[in-house]
Write a protein that holds these residues in place. Structure first.
Motif, PDB file in Angstrom:
ATOM      1  N   PHE A 120       1.678   4.141  -6.577  1.00 51.41           N
ATOM      2  CA  PHE A 120       0.674   4.544  -5.743  1.00 51.41           C
ATOM      3  C   PHE A 120       0.441   3.586  -4.578  1.00 51.41           C
ATOM      4  N   LEU A 121       0.912   2.529  -4.519  1.00 49.29           N
ATOM      5  CA  LEU A 121       1.047   1.684  -3.102  1.00 49.29           C
ATOM      6  C   LEU A 121       2.036   2.232  -2.218  1.00 49.29           C
ATOM      7  N   ASP A 122       3.075   2.926  -2.825  1.00 48.00           N
ATOM      8  CA  ASP A 122       4.134   3.607  -1.929  1.00 48.00           C
ATOM      9  C   ASP A 122       3.541   4.785  -1.182  1.00 48.00           C
ATOM     10  N   ILE A 123       2.414   5.646  -2.150  1.00 46.97           N
ATOM     11  CA  ILE A 123       2.105   6.807  -1.236  1.00 46.97           C
ATOM     12  C   ILE A 123       1.068   6.153  -0.179  1.00 46.97           C
ATOM     13  N   GLN A 124       0.341   5.045  -0.464  1.00 51.97           N
ATOM     14  CA  GLN A 124      -0.577   4.771   0.422  1.00 51.97           C
ATOM     15  C   GLN A 124       0.016   4.030   1.668  1.00 51.97           C
ATOM     16  N   TYR A 125       1.034   3.585   1.580  1.00 56.25           N
ATOM     17  CA  TYR A 125       1.957   3.021   2.546  1.00 56.25           C
ATOM     18  C   TYR A 125       2.418   4.156   3.546  1.00 56.25           C
ATOM     19  N   ASN A 126       2.879   5.198   2.815  1.00 55.14           N
ATOM     20  CA  ASN A 126       3.290   6.607   3.477  1.00 55.14           C
ATOM     21  C   ASN A 126       2.322   7.007   4.595  1.00 55.14           C
ATOM     22  N   TYR A 127       1.000   7.081   4.323  1.00 57.69           N
ATOM     23  CA  TYR A 127       0.342   7.487   5.408  1.00 57.69           C
ATOM     24  C   TYR A 127       0.404   6.724   6.694  1.00 57.69           C
ATOM     25  N   THR A 128       0.280   5.386   6.560  1.00 55.38           N
ATOM     26  CA  THR A 128       0.281   4.661   7.619  1.00 55.38           C
ATOM     27  C   THR A 128       1.815   4.565   8.396  1.00 55.38           C
TER      28      THR A 128
END
Length: 314
Positions: A120-128
């Motif tokens: 989940f953190l991987d996905i959120q990092y990806n937006y940034t």
């Protein structure tokens, strides 16, 4: 993300836990992809595209997943990484929501999405990371290939049109006679405009659009009422429409050129918008070359819990 978790709170107690954490059945460019990633993008697409059906949503989700992978790969290739403070901002945002909803509920959301905390953190990092990559290429001061003012102005001219109109308002019309009278006035104004009389002077004489400046409006698709927009785009530059009816009344539209000087004046306003479009094109060129392989497990994968987390959007 806040909306995602808030919605999850309303449905999480109704969800059964998924048993296939780490499920595969999907390969992109020969590499296994956990189906939890696909579930996340399917669920997040559902509220917007529910009326289009599952097959359409599946296509949107797959494109989002491919873009996610493209961003990761491109960032790795270019050695573009998030700084510690950028990572901290993402983590802090997640932690604030987890604290609000409670850890046990949060774990149920992750199970419903078939994701680990790291994923989940991987996905959120990806937006940034996506925004950072866009700046890597197109930031006006530091980018390796910033857009020129002429490029932005040219994009503006491709997307926007320039029109002015004479409006005979029918919003207060009470009868067919009122509409007939308005149409008669509109026909009169049109005939005078078509005969070559000054359009601005006719606007001052007839038009009931008090907010319109003499130079008219610059707009793009989706910004005007449909009937007006369709008629305006159908005109050639310099052409005048016969009266067309919208919910506001009868319009006589004159299409004008988008002047170079005006387009250049919009560069500062629209630079980031067109930079984002150019970056999207770059990512799309990468995803277009990706090969996707699926198995029976992919087609049998239960997405109902992921849809439940994100809600119906209603």
């Amino acid at each position: 993300m806040k909306r995602i978790i808030a919605l999850a709170l309303t449905v999480v107690m109704c969800l059964s836990l998924l048993t296939g954490c780490g499920a595969t059945g999907l390969k992109i460019d020969g590499k296994n992809v956990d189906l939890g990633y696909y579930a996340y993008f399917f669920g997040s697409s559902y509220p917007t595209y529910a009326m289009e059906g599952s097959e359409f949503i599946s296509g949107v989700a797959m494109e989002s997943l491919k873009q996610f992978i493209a961003v990761k790969n491109l960032a790795k290739e270019l050695k573009v990484e998030l700084e510690p403070l950028e990572r901290k901002a993402v983590i802090d945002s997640i932690n604030a929501q987890v604290n609000e909803m409670g850890k046990s509920n949060w774990n149920m959301v992750l199970n419903a999405l078939d994701l680990t905390e790291k994923q989940f953190l991987d996905i959120q990092y990806n937006y940034t990371l996506m925004n950072k990559l866009r700046d890597y290429f197109y930031n006006r001061e530091t980018g390796v290939s910033p857009l020129t003012n002429d490029q932005v102005a040219a994009s503006y001219k491709e997307q926007f049109i320039h029109c002015r109109h004479i409006l005979i308002n029918t919003q207060t019309a009470q009868s067919e006679a009122d509409f007939g009278k308005a149409l008669k006035t509109a026909d009169e104004a049109y005939k005078r405009a078509a005969a070559g009389e000054d359009f601005v002077e006719l606007m001052h004489e007839y038009s009931e659009d008090p907010g319109q400046p003499d130079e008219g409006y610059y707009f793009t698709e989706g910004q005007m009422v449909t009937q007006f927009e369709d008629a305006a785009y159908a005109l050639a530059e310099g052409e005048i429409s016969e009266p067309i009816q919208s919910t506001y009344g009868y319009h006589i539209i004159q299409r004008l050129p988008v002047e170079d000087e005006y387009a250049l004046s919009q560069v500062d306003t629209y630079y980031d918008y067109y930079a984002s479009i150019e970056f999207a094109k770059k990512i799309d060129a990468i995803t277009a070359e990706m090969e996707v392989e699926t198995t029976e497990e992919f087609y049998n994968y239960d997405l109902s819990n992921a849809v439940g987390v994100f809600g119906s959007g209603s």
